[in-house]
Design a protein around this motif. Sequence first.
Motif, mmCIF file in Angstrom:
data_model
loop_
_atom_site.group_PDB
_atom_site.id
_atom_site.type_symbol
_atom_site.label_atom_id
_atom_site.label_comp_id
_atom_site.label_asym_id
_atom_site.label_seq_id
_atom_site.Cartn_x
_atom_site.Cartn_y
_atom_site.Cartn_z
ATOM 1 N N THR A 114 0.825 -1.202 0.000
ATOM 2 C CA THR A 114 0.000 0.000 0.000
ATOM 3 C C THR A 114 0.863 1.258 0.000
ATOM 4 O OG1 THR A 114 -0.196 -0.091 2.422
ATOM 5 C CG2 THR A 114 -1.933 -1.133 1.137
ATOM 6 N N LEU A 115 0.511 2.173 -0.872
ATOM 7 C CA LEU A 115 1.139 3.494 -0.900
ATOM 8 C C LEU A 115 0.328 4.439 -0.013
ATOM 9 C CD1 LEU A 115 2.282 3.379 -4.560
ATOM 10 C CD2 LEU A 115 3.744 4.058 -2.659
ATOM 11 N N PRO A 116 0.884 5.577 0.370
ATOM 12 C CA PRO A 116 0.295 6.363 1.466
ATOM 13 C C PRO A 116 -1.050 7.005 1.145
ATOM 14 C CG PRO A 116 2.141 7.543 0.481
ATOM 15 C CD PRO A 116 2.156 6.166 -0.104
ATOM 16 N N ILE A 117 -1.891 6.981 2.148
ATOM 17 C CA ILE A 117 -3.147 7.709 2.115
ATOM 18 C C ILE A 117 -3.093 8.804 3.173
ATOM 19 C CG2 ILE A 117 -4.449 5.710 1.287
ATOM 20 C CD1 ILE A 117 -5.463 5.276 4.110
ATOM 21 N N ASN A 118 -4.038 9.722 3.109
ATOM 22 C CA ASN A 118 -4.106 10.795 4.093
ATOM 23 C C ASN A 118 -5.302 10.530 5.007
ATOM 24 O OD1 ASN A 118 -5.193 13.525 5.091
ATOM 25 N ND2 ASN A 118 -3.136 14.040 4.411
ATOM 26 N N LYS A 119 -5.030 10.301 6.274
ATOM 27 C CA LYS A 119 -6.108 9.943 7.206
ATOM 28 C C LYS A 119 -7.171 11.034 7.296
ATOM 29 C CE LYS A 119 -3.297 6.988 10.260
ATOM 30 N NZ LYS A 119 -1.954 7.292 9.753
ATOM 31 N N SER A 120 -6.737 12.287 7.289
ATOM 32 C CA SER A 120 -7.711 13.383 7.377
ATOM 33 C C SER A 120 -8.633 13.400 6.169
ATOM 34 C CB SER A 120 -6.981 14.724 7.503
ATOM 35 O OG SER A 120 -6.255 14.786 8.713
ATOM 36 N N ALA A 121 -8.082 13.094 4.986
ATOM 37 C CA ALA A 121 -8.906 13.044 3.774
ATOM 38 C C ALA A 121 -9.902 11.892 3.853
ATOM 39 C CB ALA A 121 -8.015 12.902 2.545
ATOM 40 N N VAL A 122 -9.455 10.737 4.345
ATOM 41 C CA VAL A 122 -10.356 9.590 4.463
ATOM 42 C C VAL A 122 -11.448 9.866 5.495
ATOM 43 C CG1 VAL A 122 -10.518 7.136 5.054
ATOM 44 C CG2 VAL A 122 -8.544 7.974 3.768
#
Length: 322
Positions: A114-122
């Motif tokens: 997995t490549l990075p996601i943004n928790k605030s965006a999710v």
Amino acid sequence: MLIGVTMGDANGVGPEIILKSFTNGKLKERFVVIGDYSILSFANEYLGYNASLKRIDSPDDIDKDHLNVLDLNILAKDDLTIGKISKKVGYASIVYVERATKMALEGKLDGIVTLPINKSAVRLTYPNFTGHTEFIAELCGEKDYTMMLASDRLIVTHISTHVSLRDAIEMVKKENVYRIIVLTYNTLKRFMDNPKIAVAGLNPHAGEDSAFGEEDAKEIRPAVEKAKEEGIDVDGPIPPDTVFWKAYNGLYSAVVCMYHDQGHIPVKLLDFEGGVNITIGLKIVRTSVDHGTAYDIAYKGIASTKSFENAFNFAIKLVKGK
């Protein structure tokens, strides 16, 4: 073997990391990107990588000479707000992870990176979202799991991760420590012979005979003794101010840490760009980069690919060690 790679947050460095690693020939096993073809196509042109992309509908359509993209068709180029948080992009990023995880559970993928996601965006869509690790574990129906951080210099696991420090202390219980020792040992055996584990203390000097807290004597030591009785080569609790030096110098294969920062700080200090996040205890193989979306450098072509390439290679190693 087939590895699934999730594209990550499209406003961050995920797309360019995939493209750069592919064009540099660093990905030596078959893989498919789960994401949006339109975003990778735009990034490919914008950054001048000239990668040969192929949109596919099924892993059966993979062409070894192309960067194959299982197109979920959620985002278009106009949805990009490079370097900024976006609700739609955050939603898409977690859908990629969900699809990849389900494909792995169905046996269509041998492992996922997995490549990075943004928790605030999710969280703009899923307010209670805490992170990749917990999300994937829930999809797998697993409660007995933890995070391993690995690099060429140090490997650590954690009793707790994304909780407050106050709550983390409360989670230092004999059953939790023992469980993570066993998970750590079983994972290490998949890629090394005769692993030896250190267990970090919680308190200064590992409590110093309970002078600085009783958790080390009452919770950690009994867990270590139980693991020893079952044939696991493990020592502890070892004072936190010396245990990482010992592991770094080869005395231990990995360190079981009592909370998030106790393990993360030494790994990031020793190998900030190359660390790999591994979720252990799952039905599937899952590794990840150990960095965030890096919005500040997104689409500039300067993001390091080291962590991703290490995560990719670690996934292969774990699959082969099943």
